[in-house]
Design a protein around this motif. Structure first.
Motif, PDB file in Angstrom:
ATOM      1  N   MET A  21       8.210   4.420  14.230  1.00  0.00           N
ATOM      2  CA  MET A  21       9.863   4.479  14.371  1.00  0.00           C
ATOM      3  C   MET A  21      10.398   3.118  14.596  1.00  0.00           C
ATOM      4  SD  MET A  21      12.156   6.597  17.116  1.00  0.00           S
ATOM      5  CE  MET A  21      11.045   7.714  17.551  1.00  0.00           C
ATOM      6  N   LEU A  22      11.386   2.671  13.993  1.00  0.00           N
ATOM      7  CA  LEU A  22      12.334   1.597  14.186  1.00  0.00           C
ATOM      8  C   LEU A  22      13.503   1.878  14.993  1.00  0.00           C
ATOM      9  CD1 LEU A  22      12.394  -0.064  10.405  1.00  0.00           C
ATOM     10  CD2 LEU A  22      11.173  -0.900  12.161  1.00  0.00           C
ATOM     11  N   GLU A  23      13.486   0.879  15.831  1.00  0.00           N
ATOM     12  CA  GLU A  23      14.464   1.017  17.009  1.00  0.00           C
ATOM     13  C   GLU A  23      15.360  -0.536  16.894  1.00  0.00           C
ATOM     14  OE1 GLU A  23      15.466   3.304  18.831  1.00  0.00           O
ATOM     15  OE2 GLU A  23      14.033   4.501  18.184  1.00  0.00           O
ATOM     16  N   ALA A  48      10.127  -8.305  -0.104  1.00  0.00           N
ATOM     17  CA  ALA A  48       9.856  -6.913  -0.426  1.00  0.00           C
ATOM     18  C   ALA A  48       8.628  -6.716   0.345  1.00  0.00           C
ATOM     19  CB  ALA A  48       9.762  -6.479  -1.753  1.00  0.00           C
ATOM     20  N   GLU A  49       7.524  -7.466   0.365  1.00  0.00           N
ATOM     21  CA  GLU A  49       6.356  -7.224   1.252  1.00  0.00           C
ATOM     22  C   GLU A  49       6.521  -7.473   2.630  1.00  0.00           C
ATOM     23  OE1 GLU A  49       2.805  -9.774  -0.256  1.00  0.00           O
ATOM     24  OE2 GLU A  49       3.625  -9.511  -2.276  1.00  0.00           O
ATOM     25  N   ARG A  75       7.594  -1.414   7.578  1.00  0.00           N
ATOM     26  CA  ARG A  75       7.683   0.081   7.575  1.00  0.00           C
ATOM     27  C   ARG A  75       6.478   0.580   7.744  1.00  0.00           C
ATOM     28  NH1 ARG A  75       6.733   1.718   2.638  1.00  0.00           N
ATOM     29  NH2 ARG A  75       7.949   0.229   1.613  1.00  0.00           N
ATOM     30  N   ARG A  76       5.224  -0.084   7.323  1.00  0.00           N
ATOM     31  CA  ARG A  76       3.907   0.359   7.872  1.00  0.00           C
ATOM     32  C   ARG A  76       3.594   0.165   9.121  1.00  0.00           C
ATOM     33  NH1 ARG A  76       2.614  -2.619   3.106  1.00  0.00           N
ATOM     34  NH2 ARG A  76       1.918  -4.378   4.282  1.00  0.00           N
ATOM     35  N   LEU A  77       4.099  -0.887   9.902  1.00  0.00           N
ATOM     36  CA  LEU A  77       3.798  -1.121  11.181  1.00  0.00           C
ATOM     37  C   LEU A  77       4.571  -0.002  12.062  1.00  0.00           C
ATOM     38  CD1 LEU A  77       4.508  -4.885  11.629  1.00  0.00           C
ATOM     39  CD2 LEU A  77       2.167  -3.657  12.071  1.00  0.00           C
ATOM     40  N   ALA A  78       5.546   0.537  11.778  1.00  0.00           N
ATOM     41  CA  ALA A  78       6.634   1.525  12.348  1.00  0.00           C
ATOM     42  C   ALA A  78       6.063   3.000  12.014  1.00  0.00           C
ATOM     43  CB  ALA A  78       8.063   1.453  11.981  1.00  0.00           C
ATOM     44  N   ARG A  79       5.129   3.104  11.222  1.00  0.00           N
ATOM     45  CA  ARG A  79       4.595   4.585  11.075  1.00  0.00           C
ATOM     46  C   ARG A  79       3.583   4.765  12.257  1.00  0.00           C
ATOM     47  NH1 ARG A  79       3.120   3.950   4.999  1.00  0.00           N
ATOM     48  NH2 ARG A  79       5.179   4.340   4.016  1.00  0.00           N
ATOM     49  N   GLY A  80       3.872   5.982  13.097  1.00  0.00           N
ATOM     50  CA  GLY A  80       3.175   6.261  14.254  1.00  0.00           C
ATOM     51  C   GLY A  80       3.422   5.427  15.395  1.00  0.00           C
ATOM     52  N   ARG A  81       4.146   4.318  15.560  1.00  0.00           N
ATOM     53  CA  ARG A  81       4.216   3.585  16.670  1.00  0.00           C
ATOM     54  C   ARG A  81       5.824   3.159  16.635  1.00  0.00           C
ATOM     55  NH1 ARG A  81       1.131  -1.987  16.666  1.00  0.00           N
ATOM     56  NH2 ARG A  81       1.394  -2.487  14.421  1.00  0.00           N
ATOM     57  N   ARG A  95      13.841   3.765   2.258  1.00  0.00           N
ATOM     58  CA  ARG A  95      12.586   3.680   1.544  1.00  0.00           C
ATOM     59  C   ARG A  95      11.476   4.141   2.304  1.00  0.00           C
ATOM     60  NH1 ARG A  95      12.748   4.050  -3.594  1.00  0.00           N
ATOM     61  NH2 ARG A  95      10.761   3.173  -3.774  1.00  0.00           N
ATOM     62  N   ALA A  96      11.516   5.174   3.334  1.00  0.00           N
ATOM     63  CA  ALA A  96      10.478   5.458   4.326  1.00  0.00           C
ATOM     64  C   ALA A  96       9.573   6.606   3.645  1.00  0.00           C
ATOM     65  CB  ALA A  96      11.044   5.832   5.749  1.00  0.00           C
ATOM     66  N   GLY A  97       9.987   7.139   2.639  1.00  0.00           N
ATOM     67  CA  GLY A  97       9.273   8.401   2.119  1.00  0.00           C
ATOM     68  C   GLY A  97       7.840   7.713   1.503  1.00  0.00           C
ATOM     69  N   PRO A  98       6.941   8.840   1.369  1.00  0.00           N
ATOM     70  CA  PRO A  98       5.570   8.374   0.974  1.00  0.00           C
ATOM     71  C   PRO A  98       5.416   7.955  -0.537  1.00  0.00           C
ATOM     72  CG  PRO A  98       5.913  10.799   1.002  1.00  0.00           C
ATOM     73  CD  PRO A  98       7.106  10.092   1.833  1.00  0.00           C
ATOM     74  N   GLN A  99       6.350   8.071  -1.347  1.00  0.00           N
ATOM     75  CA  GLN A  99       6.627   7.615  -2.781  1.00  0.00           C
ATOM     76  C   GLN A  99       6.753   6.011  -2.674  1.00  0.00           C
ATOM     77  OE1 GLN A  99       9.052   9.416  -1.143  1.00  0.00           O
ATOM     78  NE2 GLN A  99      10.774   8.307  -1.576  1.00  0.00           N
ATOM     79  N   SER A 100       7.102   5.450  -1.693  1.00  0.00           N
ATOM     80  CA  SER A 100       7.384   4.101  -1.596  1.00  0.00           C
ATOM     81  C   SER A 100       6.220   3.180  -1.333  1.00  0.00           C
ATOM     82  CB  SER A 100       8.503   3.613  -0.829  1.00  0.00           C
ATOM     83  OG  SER A 100       8.168   4.067   0.626  1.00  0.00           O
ATOM     84  N   VAL A 101       4.821   3.990  -1.127  1.00  0.00           N
ATOM     85  CA  VAL A 101       3.839   3.281  -0.464  1.00  0.00           C
ATOM     86  C   VAL A 101       3.278   2.381  -1.668  1.00  0.00           C
ATOM     87  CG1 VAL A 101       1.882   3.388   0.461  1.00  0.00           C
ATOM     88  CG2 VAL A 101       3.505   4.800   1.278  1.00  0.00           C
ATOM     89  N   ALA A 102       3.323   2.909  -2.832  1.00  0.00           N
ATOM     90  CA  ALA A 102       2.451   2.260  -3.988  1.00  0.00           C
ATOM     91  C   ALA A 102       2.495   0.860  -4.087  1.00  0.00           C
ATOM     92  CB  ALA A 102       3.127   2.862  -5.181  1.00  0.00           C
ATOM     93  N   LYS A 103       3.874   0.207  -4.167  1.00  0.00           N
ATOM     94  CA  LYS A 103       3.780  -1.350  -4.389  1.00  0.00           C
ATOM     95  C   LYS A 103       4.992  -1.784  -3.677  1.00  0.00           C
ATOM     96  CE  LYS A 103       3.023  -1.530  -9.363  1.00  0.00           C
ATOM     97  NZ  LYS A 103       3.629  -1.813 -10.617  1.00  0.00           N
ATOM     98  N   PRO A 104       4.722  -3.090  -3.052  1.00  0.00           N
ATOM     99  CA  PRO A 104       5.658  -3.678  -2.232  1.00  0.00           C
ATOM    100  C   PRO A 104       6.750  -4.241  -3.076  1.00  0.00           C
ATOM    101  CG  PRO A 104       3.392  -4.490  -1.712  1.00  0.00           C
ATOM    102  CD  PRO A 104       3.358  -3.785  -2.679  1.00  0.00           C
ATOM    103  N   SER A 105       6.706  -4.543  -4.438  1.00  0.00           N
ATOM    104  CA  SER A 105       7.878  -4.904  -5.216  1.00  0.00           C
ATOM    105  C   SER A 105       8.684  -3.889  -5.355  1.00  0.00           C
ATOM    106  CB  SER A 105       7.334  -5.359  -6.562  1.00  0.00           C
ATOM    107  OG  SER A 105       6.511  -4.264  -7.260  1.00  0.00           O
ATOM    108  N   SER A 106       8.165  -2.438  -5.314  1.00  0.00           N
ATOM    109  CA  SER A 106       9.384  -1.591  -5.667  1.00  0.00           C
ATOM    110  C   SER A 106       9.821  -0.946  -4.078  1.00  0.00           C
ATOM    111  CB  SER A 106       8.516  -0.143  -6.117  1.00  0.00           C
ATOM    112  OG  SER A 106       7.475   0.226  -5.159  1.00  0.00           O
TER     113      SER A 106
END
Length: 128
Positions: free
Chosen positions: A1-3, A76-77, A83-89, A115-126
């Motif tokens: 979670m981002l604050e 983007a990276e 975004r990854r860091l904020a998952r679960g903490r 862009r927090a949905g699972p579809q955005s995990v594929a590539k940092p450029s997207s």
């Protein structure tokens, strides 16, 4: 979670990972008092964009759009990593501006949340 939180406010246990997202070091603040885990100045808005915005409320929406464009093109990276860091903490994005709602950390949180949905995990450029 981002604050988001002003870097001058005292650190708290519920801040989680504390990341300063300003390009410039906050005036009059010691590193010890800032209690940072990281300073990611690369993801901050460019100097040109920061100066153009100047914390003028009438430029807020355009600032967010231009900042999102900068992130898409250059960071983007870094944004995907946050975004990854904020998952679960909790990850607290720290800023120095006086304005609590119209600042680069608030914009960055909004951009990442879009862009927090699972579809955005594929590539940092997207990322965006």
């Amino acid at each position: 979670m981002l604050e988001i939180k002003r870097v001058y406010d005292p650190p708290a246990p519920d801040d989680g990972m504390r990341i300063l997202v300003d390009r410039l070091w906050p005036r009059g603040l010691s590193k010890a008092r800032a209690a940072l885990d990281e300073w990611n100045k690369e993801i901050a808005p460019s100097d040109a964009l920061r100066r153009w915005f100047g914390h003028r409320p009438e430029r807020w929406e355009e600032f967010k759009a231009r900042y999102a464009q900068e992130i898409r093109e250059r960071h983007a990276e870094d944004a995907a990593r946050l975004r990854r860091l904020a998952r679960g903490r909790v990850v607290t994005l720290l800023f120095a501006a006086r304005e609590p709602h119209m600042n680069n950390a608030a914009a960055l949180k909004e951009i990442i949340a879009r862009r927090a949905g699972p579809q955005s995990v594929a590539k940092p450029s997207s990322f965006i």
